[in-house]
Enzyme design. Structure first.
Site, PDB file in Angstrom:
ATOM      1  N   LYS A 186       6.227  74.215  20.098  1.00 38.80           N
ATOM      2  CA  LYS A 186       5.441  74.638  21.224  1.00 38.80           C
ATOM      3  C   LYS A 186       5.486  76.374  21.070  1.00 38.80           C
ATOM      4  O   LYS A 186       4.438  77.029  21.323  1.00 38.80           O
ATOM      5  CB  LYS A 186       6.079  74.379  22.554  1.00 38.80           C
ATOM      6  N   TYR A 238      10.694  70.140  19.247  1.00 38.07           N
ATOM      7  CA  TYR A 238       9.442  70.095  19.944  1.00 38.07           C
ATOM      8  C   TYR A 238       9.482  71.533  20.867  1.00 38.07           C
ATOM      9  O   TYR A 238       8.208  72.248  20.541  1.00 38.07           O
ATOM     10  CB  TYR A 238      10.045  69.233  21.448  1.00 38.07           C
TER      11      TYR A 238
END
Length: 279
Positions: A157, A153
């Site tokens: 990002k 994750y």
């Protein structure tokens, strides 16, 4: 609500009930925008309790070229323009890197990163023709300072942030604004898929860290500085609605802590983060 004969048109992705996208769409509607709220499945969105009739729901799968283009084409057909796009759809996952499958990693990057490219390719020609428009990408503080046990994750990002910076530069000659939002802790009513996890694989090298890892799922809910999704949406739209929106905005929870960490030598930062969230 007063009549607006030529309202601005906003497209918001990831508008499942109770989530950040839902509240962003609702907040734009309060400002008399014509809002197209999208999600993979229309039934996950319910704006029926809202007195605002200027929210339309559309099915749009951000991992599908065809679905994204079809949704954008439909909005252009109805409205003739799109003034604002909010790329909010995303997947969060808590897991050690080596316990994350390749398919899971691909799905996270497809949803969190490649989707921004898909929507940009679909809407930019229409915005460029008018030399006007705003693209807002909802990033995360985790894209600036990586944390243990949410590696894929965080990496997605970080990639999304880089893509947004480049998109901003390349959109300048087209007259289009691009805004990166690095969210801190934002409380929502959505239970992440990660929160439904039964735990680590039985052969995981990190079994002794299992309680610490699963505790990450409650981090946002337990953060005393976390913002509500309603507050976040209100502050975001306040900025998006300016004649010249900011290029970057970050707030909520540990935003200022992360800002300060970025000024420290990287080995110090990694040590501090590990002691806080891993050790």
């Amino acid at each position: 609500m007063s009549a607006n004969v030529n309202p601005k048109v906003a497209l918001v992705t990831g508008c499942t009930n109770g989530g950040i996208g839902y509240h962003i769409a609702d907040e734009f509607a309060k400002r008399e925008y014509k809002v197209y709220a999208t999600s993979r499945r229309v039934e996950t969105m319910d704006f029926g309790k809202s007195p605002r009739a200027n929210v339309q729901t559309l099915a749009m799968d951000v991992t599908s070229d065809k679905s994204v283009q079809s949704a954008v084409d439909e909005i252009i057909k109805r409205e003739g323009k799109i003034d604002v796009v909010v790329n909010n759809a995303g997947i969060w996952m808590v897991s050690p890197l080596i316990d994350t499958t390749v398919d899971q990693a691909k799905n996270i990057f497809d949803t969190n990163v490649i989707s921004v490219l898909r929507t940009s390719k679909a809407v930019l020609p229409h915005m460029a023709a008018r030399k006007k428009g705003l693209i807002i990408n909802i990033g995360s503080l985790s894209g600036q300072v990586a944390t243990p046990f949410s590696g894929v994750y965080d990496a997605s990002k970080s990639a999304q942030h880089a893509l947004t910076d480049i998109l901003d530069m390349e959109c300048r000659p087209l007259g289009i604004d691009v805004m990166l939002v690095a969210t801190g802790s934002i409380k929502t009513n959505i239970i992440s898929n990660a929160a439904k996890s039964s735990g680590l694989p039985s052969d995981s090298l990190y079994k002794s860290f299992e309680n610490k890892i699963l505790g990450r799922l409650q981090f946002i809910q337990n953060d005393p500085g976390a913002w509500t999704a309603e507050r976040f949406a209100r502050e975001l739209v306040n900025r998006a609605d300016r004649p010249k929106p900011p290029k970057y905005w970050s707030d909520g929870g540990p935003a200022w802590t992360v800002y300060l960490l970025r000024w420290l030598p990287r080995p110090w930062v990694l040590s501090i983060v590990w002691k806080s969230l891993g050790a």
